[in-house]
Structure formats: C-alpha cells, structure tokens
Design an enzyme around this catalytic site. Structure first.
Site, PDB file in Angstrom:
ATOM      1  N   SER A 146      14.113 -64.955   3.596  1.00  0.00           N
ATOM      2  CA  SER A 146      14.730 -66.379   4.082  1.00  0.00           C
ATOM      3  C   SER A 146      14.458 -67.314   4.938  1.00  0.00           C
ATOM      4  O   SER A 146      14.962 -67.903   5.888  1.00  0.00           O
ATOM      5  CB  SER A 146      16.132 -66.559   4.285  1.00  0.00           C
ATOM      6  OG  SER A 146      17.274 -65.864   2.434  1.00  0.00           O
ATOM      7  N   GLU A 172      11.303 -56.437   5.986  1.00  0.00           N
ATOM      8  CA  GLU A 172      13.174 -56.885   4.958  1.00  0.00           C
ATOM      9  C   GLU A 172      13.995 -56.715   4.981  1.00  0.00           C
ATOM     10  O   GLU A 172      14.167 -55.823   4.065  1.00  0.00           O
ATOM     11  CB  GLU A 172      12.260 -57.931   4.013  1.00  0.00           C
ATOM     12  CG  GLU A 172      11.033 -58.364   3.787  1.00  0.00           C
ATOM     13  CD  GLU A 172      10.238 -59.567   2.879  1.00  0.00           C
ATOM     14  OE1 GLU A 172       9.950 -60.446   2.399  1.00  0.00           O
ATOM     15  OE2 GLU A 172      10.864 -58.870   1.273  1.00  0.00           O
ATOM     16  N   GLU A 213      12.775 -56.192  -4.334  1.00  0.00           N
ATOM     17  CA  GLU A 213      12.945 -56.200  -5.497  1.00  0.00           C
ATOM     18  C   GLU A 213      12.488 -55.677  -6.649  1.00  0.00           C
ATOM     19  O   GLU A 213      12.926 -54.822  -7.423  1.00  0.00           O
ATOM     20  CB  GLU A 213      12.727 -58.433  -5.963  1.00  0.00           C
ATOM     21  CG  GLU A 213      13.432 -58.704  -4.708  1.00  0.00           C
ATOM     22  CD  GLU A 213      12.340 -60.221  -5.394  1.00  0.00           C
ATOM     23  OE1 GLU A 213      11.626 -60.927  -5.702  1.00  0.00           O
ATOM     24  OE2 GLU A 213      14.371 -60.754  -4.486  1.00  0.00           O
ATOM     25  N   ASN A 246       5.010 -65.671  -1.115  1.00  0.00           N
ATOM     26  CA  ASN A 246       5.640 -64.908  -1.933  1.00  0.00           C
ATOM     27  C   ASN A 246       6.044 -65.932  -2.628  1.00  0.00           C
ATOM     28  O   ASN A 246       7.313 -65.501  -2.893  1.00  0.00           O
ATOM     29  CB  ASN A 246       6.691 -63.076  -1.252  1.00  0.00           C
ATOM     30  CG  ASN A 246       7.075 -62.743  -2.406  1.00  0.00           C
ATOM     31  OD1 ASN A 246       6.431 -63.299  -3.334  1.00  0.00           O
ATOM     32  ND2 ASN A 246       7.783 -61.847  -2.562  1.00  0.00           N
ATOM     33  N   GLY A 295      17.393 -63.808  -0.453  1.00  0.00           N
ATOM     34  CA  GLY A 295      17.439 -64.409  -1.662  1.00  0.00           C
ATOM     35  C   GLY A 295      18.699 -65.052  -1.432  1.00  0.00           C
ATOM     36  O   GLY A 295      19.957 -64.986  -2.924  1.00  0.00           O
ATOM     37  N   HIS A 304       8.007 -54.095  -2.115  1.00  0.00           N
ATOM     38  CA  HIS A 304       8.809 -55.187  -2.378  1.00  0.00           C
ATOM     39  C   HIS A 304      10.102 -54.962  -2.933  1.00  0.00           C
ATOM     40  O   HIS A 304      10.040 -54.106  -3.868  1.00  0.00           O
ATOM     41  CB  HIS A 304       9.018 -56.801  -2.902  1.00  0.00           C
ATOM     42  CG  HIS A 304       9.506 -58.157  -2.329  1.00  0.00           C
ATOM     43  ND1 HIS A 304      10.699 -58.023  -3.353  1.00  0.00           N
ATOM     44  CD2 HIS A 304       9.680 -58.604  -1.564  1.00  0.00           C
ATOM     45  CE1 HIS A 304      11.558 -58.558  -2.198  1.00  0.00           C
ATOM     46  NE2 HIS A 304      10.361 -59.481  -1.424  1.00  0.00           N
ATOM     47  N   LYS A 358       6.998 -65.179  -5.644  1.00  0.00           N
ATOM     48  CA  LYS A 358       7.933 -64.307  -7.259  1.00  0.00           C
ATOM     49  C   LYS A 358       7.543 -65.231  -8.236  1.00  0.00           C
ATOM     50  O   LYS A 358       6.940 -65.256  -8.627  1.00  0.00           O
ATOM     51  CB  LYS A 358       8.872 -64.710  -6.509  1.00  0.00           C
ATOM     52  CG  LYS A 358       9.648 -63.993  -4.942  1.00  0.00           C
ATOM     53  CD  LYS A 358      10.853 -63.951  -4.618  1.00  0.00           C
ATOM     54  CE  LYS A 358      11.000 -63.454  -3.047  1.00  0.00           C
ATOM     55  NZ  LYS A 358      12.672 -63.074  -3.132  1.00  0.00           N
TER      56      LYS A 358
END
Ligand code: 3PY
Length: 253
Positions: free
Chosen positions: A216, A170, A100, A9, A176, A98, A11
C-alpha cells in the site's frame, strides 16, 4: 549510492489491450527526473509482449518484469512460464515469493530459492518478497522471521549472483488492506534485511543491493518511506494501475 527503484506490480489486472494503454500512459509521463530512477513494470505474463513492444517503440528506459516464473527451463509443467520464455519476450525482472503466491499458491521458501537461483544464473533480476503476517508481528517475531526468509531465498548463491536481486519488504497485513507499516517499522526491518545481506555476501555487496518497501505505498505516504536510510524504493500495488499516482511515485523517488 544506490539508484532508487520503483516497481509496479499490476497483479491480475489489465488485459493485453488495456496494458497497452496503461504502459503508454506511463511512458508518456517520462521526464528528466526519471533519469535518476530505475522503473520496472510487472504486468500479467500474457501482457508482457504488448508492454515490451510499447516501451521499445517509445524508446523508453522503463523495463519489464514478470510476476512469477518456473525454475525449470522447459518441460511438463502445465500453466507455467519459463525463464527462456521471459528472456525471449524481453523481460529482465521477475517477482518471486509475493505473499499472495505464498498464501494462495503454496509458494514456499524452497521454491522461492529455486526460482531466485535460476533467475540469477540466467542474468535476470529477482524481486524477492518477504514479510510477516499480523500474528507474527503481534508476537514480536517479525525480524527473525523476515531474516529467515531472506536467508532461505539466497541459500547457495554467490555474491556475484546475489547482487542481481532486490529484496522487497512487504508486511502481509499491509497488502491490499490500505494499512501501511510506519516508517519506523519499515526502517527496522529493512535495516535487518541489509544486515543479513552483509552477513551473507559482505558489507560491500549489501551496500550496493537495493531493499524496497511494499504494501500500500501510495502518493500520500511515499515520502516517509523514501526518506529512510535502508529503503531504496517501492514495490507498488494498486497505485501502479493509475498513471498519475505511479508518475508521482517515480518523481518522488
Ligand atoms: C501492494 O502494495 O498491495 C503489493 O502487494 C505490492 O506488491
């Protein structure tokens, strides 16, 4: 036996020109160990054409995915991308939900479900992201929360459609931040995800479907996750932008 799956990913990183360099770098690292693994790159939408071209030119088995999609095939949705557009460019996977996007762009369980249904109806593979916040984990509500997200994402799907999807666990607090779940934490949640899939679609379908860990994942911790009974690969953030790290993760799978 489920085939391991490693998904990058990217991003909002890499211009189209930079995406050519990175996808070429990854495709050049292909070796026979990769034959046993499915590998997917999810660059920004504007890079998809370039990445697909590089991978096609290299006759690579690596596939591409988008990071988001709209559930309607066309219309007045400024700034959005449709499934027919993704298919036209040669993209076969798409990340949905996701954290985010859930946090910053108001993605909800309802829109995740609309996207998952539209992707499955079109034959694309949704990569459904689920995971709890730190507050949720500390309150002991992780498993019921994630199970509810999984149920909501798959609402209304038949087993034949659902089996196109993969679920990526996740934990939001591991995205992050450099923090990761422990293998025990990841196994507990991924086993609960698989049990939910079995409840929804039957044990046979659940045994075939892949559940990934994300948050991560990197060369230093990958082996611990991939050894887990219910973890079939990874959704990789930062480490997917580095050719050596990403190649290491694929080889480890
Ligand atoms: C991360 O590893 O940070 C991710 O969000 C992967 O999707």
């Amino acid at each position: 036996m489920r085939r391991p799956l490693i998904i990058g990913n990217w991003k909002m990183n890499k211009t189209p020109a930079e995406s050519v360099v990175l996808s070429q770098g990854i495709s050049n690292r292909y070796d026979r160990a990769w034959d046993a693994v499915d590998v997917v790159l999810c660059p920004p939408t504007i890079d998809l054409r370039s990445v697909v071209t590089v991978l096609d030119f290299d006759k690579s088995l690596v596939e591409t995915g988008a990071q988001n999609v709209h559930w309607k095939p066309s219309g007045a949705f400024t700034g959005e991308t449709s499934i027919p557009m993704l298919k036209d460019v040669g993209c076969t996977w798409c990340i949905v939900g996701h954290s985010e996007r859930r946090e910053m762009f108001a993605e909800s369980d309802e829109t995740v479900n609309l996207k998952v249904r539209a992707l499955c109806e079109s034959g694309l593979h949704p990569i459904i992201c689920v995971g709890e916040s730190l507050a949720m984990r500390e309150s002991g509500a992780t498993v019921p929360f994630v199970v509810d997200q999984v149920r909501a994402a798959f609402a209304g799907l038949e087993p034949e459609e659902a089996r196109l999807a993969v679920v990526a666990y996740e934990p939001v607090w591991a995205i992050g931040t450099g923090r990761t779940a422990t293998p025990d934490q990841a196994q507990e949640v991924c086993a609960a995800i698989r049990a939910t899939l079995a409840d929804l679609f039957g044990v046979g379908v659940a045994d075939e479907m892949r559940v990934l860990y994300g948050g991560s994942m990197k060369p230093e911790n990958v082996e611990g996750f991939l050894a887990l009974a219910d973890v079939d690969g990874g959704l990789i953030g930062g480490a997917s932008l580095n050719v050596d790290d990403f190649a290491y993760l694929v080889a480890a799978a």
